[in-house]
Structure formats: structure tokens, C-alpha cells
Design an enzyme around this catalytic site. Structure first.
Site, PDB file in Angstrom:
ATOM      1  N   LYS A  37       0.837  -1.210   0.000  1.00 31.68           N
ATOM      2  CA  LYS A  37       0.000   0.000   0.000  1.00 31.68           C
ATOM      3  C   LYS A  37       0.866   1.252   0.000  1.00 31.68           C
ATOM      4  CE  LYS A  37      -1.798   1.631   4.059  1.00 31.68           C
ATOM      5  NZ  LYS A  37      -1.456   3.057   4.208  1.00 31.68           N
ATOM      6  N   ASN A  38       1.864   1.274   0.894  1.00 31.28           N
ATOM      7  CA  ASN A  38       2.636   2.510   1.065  1.00 31.28           C
ATOM      8  C   ASN A  38       3.603   2.779  -0.084  1.00 31.28           C
ATOM      9  OD1 ASN A  38       1.271   2.956   3.375  1.00 31.28           O
ATOM     10  ND2 ASN A  38       2.967   2.534   4.778  1.00 31.28           N
ATOM     11  N   CYS A  70      -5.063  12.671  13.234  1.00 30.64           N
ATOM     12  CA  CYS A  70      -5.663  11.360  12.979  1.00 30.64           C
ATOM     13  C   CYS A  70      -5.511  10.552  14.252  1.00 30.64           C
ATOM     14  CB  CYS A  70      -5.025  10.669  11.789  1.00 30.64           C
ATOM     15  SG  CYS A  70      -3.403  10.036  12.130  1.00 30.64           S
ATOM     16  N   ARG A 112       0.407  14.375  13.400  1.00 28.96           N
ATOM     17  CA  ARG A 112       0.912  14.149  12.043  1.00 28.96           C
ATOM     18  C   ARG A 112       0.867  15.386  11.144  1.00 28.96           C
ATOM     19  NH1 ARG A 112      -1.083   8.382   9.911  1.00 28.96           N
ATOM     20  NH2 ARG A 112       0.798   8.474   8.672  1.00 28.96           N
ATOM     21  N   ASP A 169       4.635   0.696  12.185  1.00 28.19           N
ATOM     22  CA  ASP A 169       3.469   0.014  11.608  1.00 28.19           C
ATOM     23  C   ASP A 169       3.374  -1.458  12.028  1.00 28.19           C
ATOM     24  OD1 ASP A 169       2.613   2.297  10.380  1.00 28.19           O
ATOM     25  OD2 ASP A 169       3.195   1.719   8.357  1.00 28.19           O
ATOM     26  N   ARG A 225      -8.590  -0.638   4.702  1.00 31.82           N
ATOM     27  CA  ARG A 225      -7.734   0.405   4.132  1.00 31.82           C
ATOM     28  C   ARG A 225      -6.389  -0.184   3.694  1.00 31.82           C
ATOM     29  NH1 ARG A 225      -5.962   4.544   7.874  1.00 31.82           N
ATOM     30  NH2 ARG A 225      -4.609   4.770   6.095  1.00 31.82           N
TER      31      ARG A 225
HETATM   32  C1  UD1 Z   1       4.306   6.873   6.476  1.00 29.91           C
HETATM   33  C2  UD1 Z   1       3.463   5.646   6.271  1.00 29.91           C
HETATM   34  C3  UD1 Z   1       2.884   5.166   7.599  1.00 29.91           C
HETATM   35  C4  UD1 Z   1       4.010   4.957   8.611  1.00 29.91           C
HETATM   36  C5  UD1 Z   1       4.911   6.193   8.702  1.00 29.91           C
HETATM   37  C6  UD1 Z   1       6.121   5.963   9.578  1.00 29.91           C
HETATM   38  C7  UD1 Z   1       2.590   5.959   4.042  1.00 29.91           C
HETATM   39  C8  UD1 Z   1       1.430   6.250   3.172  1.00 29.91           C
HETATM   40  N1  UD1 Z   1       2.384   5.973   5.369  1.00 29.91           N
HETATM   41  O1  UD1 Z   1       3.467   7.894   6.988  1.00 29.91           O
HETATM   42  O2  UD1 Z   1       2.203   3.947   7.372  1.00 29.91           O
HETATM   43  O3  UD1 Z   1       3.442   4.709   9.882  1.00 29.91           O
HETATM   44  O4  UD1 Z   1       5.359   6.567   7.398  1.00 29.91           O
HETATM   45  O5  UD1 Z   1       6.845   4.878   9.133  1.00 29.91           O
HETATM   46  O6  UD1 Z   1       3.678   5.673   3.555  1.00 29.91           O
HETATM   47  N2  UD1 Z   1       6.235  14.624  10.867  1.00 29.91           N
HETATM   48  C9  UD1 Z   1       6.293  15.966  11.160  1.00 29.91           C
HETATM   49  N3  UD1 Z   1       6.197  16.869  10.145  1.00 29.91           N
HETATM   50  C10 UD1 Z   1       6.023  16.487   8.849  1.00 29.91           C
HETATM   51  C11 UD1 Z   1       5.991  15.119   8.545  1.00 29.91           C
HETATM   52  C12 UD1 Z   1       6.085  14.196   9.582  1.00 29.91           C
HETATM   53  O7  UD1 Z   1       6.444  16.358  12.319  1.00 29.91           O
HETATM   54  O8  UD1 Z   1       5.945  17.364   7.970  1.00 29.91           O
HETATM   55  C13 UD1 Z   1       6.336  13.621  11.949  1.00 29.91           C
HETATM   56  C14 UD1 Z   1       5.060  12.791  12.103  1.00 29.91           C
HETATM   57  O9  UD1 Z   1       4.107  13.430  12.895  1.00 29.91           O
HETATM   58  C15 UD1 Z   1       5.607  11.524  12.724  1.00 29.91           C
HETATM   59  C16 UD1 Z   1       6.982  11.389  12.086  1.00 29.91           C
HETATM   60  O10 UD1 Z   1       7.303  12.670  11.576  1.00 29.91           O
HETATM   61  O11 UD1 Z   1       5.754  11.702  14.108  1.00 29.91           O
HETATM   62  C17 UD1 Z   1       7.066  10.382  10.956  1.00 29.91           C
HETATM   63  O12 UD1 Z   1       6.064  10.664  10.009  1.00 29.91           O
HETATM   64  P1  UD1 Z   1       6.227  10.330   8.471  1.00 29.91           P
HETATM   65  O13 UD1 Z   1       7.433   9.503   8.253  1.00 29.91           O
HETATM   66  O14 UD1 Z   1       6.070  11.569   7.687  1.00 29.91           O
HETATM   67  O15 UD1 Z   1       4.941   9.414   8.222  1.00 29.91           O
HETATM   68  P2  UD1 Z   1       3.955   9.419   6.989  1.00 29.91           P
HETATM   69  O16 UD1 Z   1       4.693   9.685   5.733  1.00 29.91           O
HETATM   70  O17 UD1 Z   1       2.759  10.242   7.309  1.00 29.91           O
END
Ligand code: UD1
Length: 417
Positions: free
Chosen positions: A22-23, A116, A121, A304, A396
Site C-alpha cells: 500500500k505505502n 488522525c 501528524r 506500523d 484500508r
Molecule cells: C508513512 C506511512 C505510515 C508509517 C509512517 C512511519 C505511508 C502512506 N504511510 O506515513 O504507514 O506509519 O510513514 O513509518 O507511507 N512529521 C512531522 N512533520 C512532517 C511530517 C512528519 O512532524 O511534515 C512527523 C510525524 O508526525 C511523525 C513522524 O514525523 O511523528 C514520521 O512521520 P512520516 O514519516 O512523515 O509518516 P507518513 O509519511 O505520514
């Protein structure tokens, strides 16, 4: 609404095929927007999040056809650059259209995803990175409005390695003028696949899979052609299913290099894991040993897989500690596991689990995607019947999980509530 019903206590055996990730599929579907033409992506899993991504692509004006698991995406007639709230709120990964739309059309309007179940996030790091490439970003009525006549390469050092942020920047920088260097980039296998797919479209990316990624911008990209890698989280979930039931399962499509942290922790818990030609064989122990884990970015233990590993530890012979460092609120499954008899205490960002001889089945409620998987795993090991409701979370991200588990011998089915 539907629910999953499980009669626990069966030791799983046989082999199971892991679906496409999915990711990985989500950013790839959006990467198709970077080129003008018809892109093709195969091995896309049949999931609710994928349907949401397709809806969003169609909303933008793309034509999307599904033929035998292969999506054809025609991006010749994009007439909108807006990702509306209704779609972004059901799937946060919708924010991944920001980079491609901005890079190709100079303008994107994407709803802010909001919080969420697993935490705040934010997407501040995506926005900061795009600003460094020269985008003007405004927040307007809950939407991010980004504009740039031409993005220009820059050095971007992420405050923390964000998966989505790295993906958005990879896509945007591919069509920027000059070189972009991403420092402290995420290193997940899904990033590597995205970079490979972009390179096959004509992008010039090196270093994906390491903390420093260099992107030499190009004028134009050709349509996307790729095959989605197997889902390492789905694979990990089946590996735990084998371990928690004392089973013997070949997980086809599981890749050792992508599962090192999980393999090491499952081995410590007593499972025997052997690589075979097309997957990993997992043989569960008679009694599981307690193991501590701490989630972190790849190659660390994946957040995850945290909820699923906690289900495993509820029936281990002793006390374990699970620390969550990636998301601040990812223990929603704890209350539900407690309803099944688990002895778990939360201590800040850690959970202390005192393993029980056996869990007991109960009606429980899924609160998020991986929490749903955790409850199903607990149900497989529990006495009597477990009923998991709100399984739209499960749909999902897991393709036909109940059918795949049933084929391994589990007493599990889906029914109307
Ligand atoms: C992706 C995955 C999700 C997984 C996560 C961490 C997808 C579609 N989803 O989510 O399944 O759980 O990686 O492995 O690939 N953060 C910030 N600012 C930002 C972006 C992130 O503070 O602009 C923080 C987030 O709140 C979190 C951490 O960084 O605490 C990691 O998030 P991130 O790696 O961005 O996760 P996603 O890409 O949303």
C-alpha cells in the site's frame, strides 16, 4: 457494517502470498501525475486507500483504468490541481499530490489533513522543503495553496526523517531546475522503489535508501511503468500470525533485507525464521519469550508493526516493554487488548506487557489500521470467539486478510454486524 469473527486456537500452516505494498502503491499512483501520457502500475493491492487515491486522480482529471491488477493512468487531461478535504480526510497520503502537481503545473491546492487517530501528524516538513525549492505557500481556509513558476534545486535538511516528506520532495525536485540534496531523508524500501520508478521515467536520483539523496532536476519525465513491491507490513503481520499460533507458515513475498528488525525480534521471542526461494518461513515456538522493542525509522523496528508485536507479547512468558517513538498516540489498541484479558500498563511512550497464559475472546473495536491487525492476531491466539468491529480501518490496508488467514487454517470469517 461488517465485522470479522475469529475462533482462536488453531496453529496456522501452509503458505500465503503477500500483496503489493500500500505505502509504495500510493506515492507511485501520484507520481504518474509528473508525466504527460499513460502510466502503468502493476501489482497494486485492492484496498480502500487505493480506491481513495484513484478517486483523487479522477477528481484531478486523470483517466484511470484497472485491467487485471494493473492500473493505467492517463494524465493528458488534468484540469484540476485541487485535492479536496473529503478525500484528504479519509486518507492522509493524499498530500502526496502536492509535489507532483506543483512541479508539473506550477500550482497545487491541497486540503490540510488535520489530526488522525495515531497523532497530530503535521506536514510542516513537506511544506518547508517545497518552500526551499522556491514555492510560495499560503494557508487558506484549511487548504495549502502552493505556487511556483519553476522550482529550483536546493539543499534541504529534514528535522526528522519523514517518509511522506521525502517522497513529496523526491517527486517535486525531479522536475526542478538544478540539483536538490535531501539530508536526513527517510530510508524506507518504499522510498527506494519510488526513486527507482522516477529514474525509469527519466529522473536523475542517487542515494535513495541512504540518508542523503541527490536529485538532478530534468525538464520532462516520461510516463511511469512499474511493479509495486510486496507489502512488508502485511508480510510482517503474517509472520507474527505464524509465531503467535505456534504455526509453520511460508510468507511468500517477504524479503529478509526489509524485515531485519522484525526477524531479529521474532527470533529473540523464539520463532525460527528461514529464508526460502520466494519468501520467509516462520515456525512459531511452543512458548514465546518476552522481548522489548522500540520503534524507529527504517531500518529500525517499524511503528506500523508495533500494535501487532504487542498482540504477540500479550501471550509471552514474562514481561516486555514496547516503546513508541514515531507517533505520540499509537496505543489505541491497548484498551481493546485489555478487554481480551491482556495485562498492559502504559508508562508515557511505553507499554509494559505482562504475558498471560492465554487471552480470551471478546467483542473488540478496531481504532486504526494496524490496531485492527493486532486485534485479529490476538483473536487467533485467544480462547473462544473474538469479534472485531469497525473493520473499515482494516480494509484500508489489508487485502482479503480473513481469506488469506482462513487458507492457513484459521477459523475466521467476515459477516454483517
Ligand atoms: C508513512 C506511512 C505510515 C508509517 C509512517 C512511519 C505511508 C502512506 N504511510 O506515513 O504507514 O506509519 O510513514 O513509518 O507511507 N512529521 C512531522 N512533520 C512532517 C511530517 C512528519 O512532524 O511534515 C512527523 C510525524 O508526525 C511523525 C513522524 O514525523 O511523528 C514520521 O512521520 P512520516 O514519516 O512523515 O509518516 P507518513 O509519511 O505520514
Amino acid at each position: 457494517m461488517e465485522k470479522i469473527v475469529i475462533k482462536g486456537g488453531v496453529s496456522l500452516s501452509g503458505d500465503v502470498q503477500v500483496s503489493g505494498a500500500k505505502n509504495s502503491a500510493l506515492p507511485l499512483l501520484f507520481a504518474a501525475l509528473l508525466a504527460d501520457g499513460v502510466g502503468e502500475i502493476s501489482n497494486v493491492p485492492d484496498l480502500r486507500d487505493i480506491n481513495t487515491a484513484v478517486k483523487l486522480l479522477r477528481e484531478l482529471g486523470a483517466e484511470v483504468d484497472l485491467q487485471g491488477g494493473c492500473y493505467k493512468i492517463n494524465t493528458k487531461k488534468i484540469q484540476s490541481v485541487e485535492a479536496p478535504y473529503d478525500l484528504v480526510k479519509t486518507m492522509r497520503a493524499s498530500v502526496l499530490v502536492l509535489g507532483p502537481l506543483l512541479a508539473r503545473f506550477g500550482h497545487a491546492r491541497v486540503s490540510l489533513p488535520g489530526g488522525c487517530a495515531i497523532g497530530a501528524r503535521p506536514i510542516n516538513l513537506h511544506l518547508k522543503g517545497l518552500e526551499a525549492l522556491g514555492a510560495k505557500i499560503q494557508l487558506d481556509h484549511g487548504y495549502v495553496e502552493a505556487r511556483a513558476e519553476k522550482l529550483r534545486g536546493a539543499k534541504i535538511s529534514f528535522d526528522l526523517p519523514t517518509v511522506g516528506g521525502t517522497e513529496n520532495l523526491l517527486m517535486a525536485a525531479s522536475l526542478a531546475e538544478g540539483e536538490t540534496v535531501l539530508e536526513n531523508a527517510a530510508r524506507e524500501p518504499e522510498i527506494v522503489q519510488l526513486a527507482q520508478a522516477l529514474n525509469a521515467m527519466g529522473a536523475k536520483i542517487t542515494g535513495a535508501g541512504t540518508a542523503i539523496i541527490r536529485i538532478q532536476g530534468v525538464e520532462k519525465l516520461t510516463p511511469l511503468m512499474c511493479q509495486v513491491i510486496p507489502d512488508r507490513i502485511e508480510a510482517g503481520t503474517f509472520m507474527i500470525a505464524a509465531a503467535i499460533t505456534g504455526g509453520n507458515v511460508l510468507v511468500r513475498g517477504a524479503v529478509s533485507e526489509d524485515q531485519e528488525a522484525l526477524i531479529s525480534k521474532l527470533t529473540e521471542a523464539g520463532a525460527v525464521i528461514t529464508p526460502e526461494a520466494d519468501g520467509l518461513r516462520v515456525v512459531g515456538p511452543k512458548k514465546l519469550a518476552p522481548v522489548d522493542i522500540r520503534t524507529s525509522v527504517f531500518p529500525g523496528f517499524p511503528t506500523d508493526m508495533q500494535a501487532q508485536f504487542m498482540a504477540l507479547m500479550t501471550v509471552a512468558d514474562g514481561t516486555s516493554r514496547i516503546s513508541e517513538t514515531v507517533f505520540e498516540n499509537r496505543f489505541m489498541h491497548v484498551c481493546e487488548l485489555q478487554r481480551m484479558g491482556a495485562d498492559i500498563q502504559i508508562d508515557g511512550h511505553s507499554a509494559i506487557i505482562r504475558g498471560a497464559e492465554q487471552m480470551t475472546g471478546a467483542p473488540v473495536m478496531a481504532t486504526d489500521l494496524r490496531a485492527s491487525a493486532s486485534l485479529i492476531l490476538a483473536g487467533l491466539a485467544a480462547q473462544n470467539t473474538t469479534e472485531v468491529s469497525r473493520i473499515y480501518h482494516l480494509d484500508r490496508g489489508y487485502e482479503k486478510i480473513e481469506k488469506k488467514l482462513a487458507a492457513l487454517g484459521a477459523n475466521i470469517w467476515r459477516e454483517q454486524e
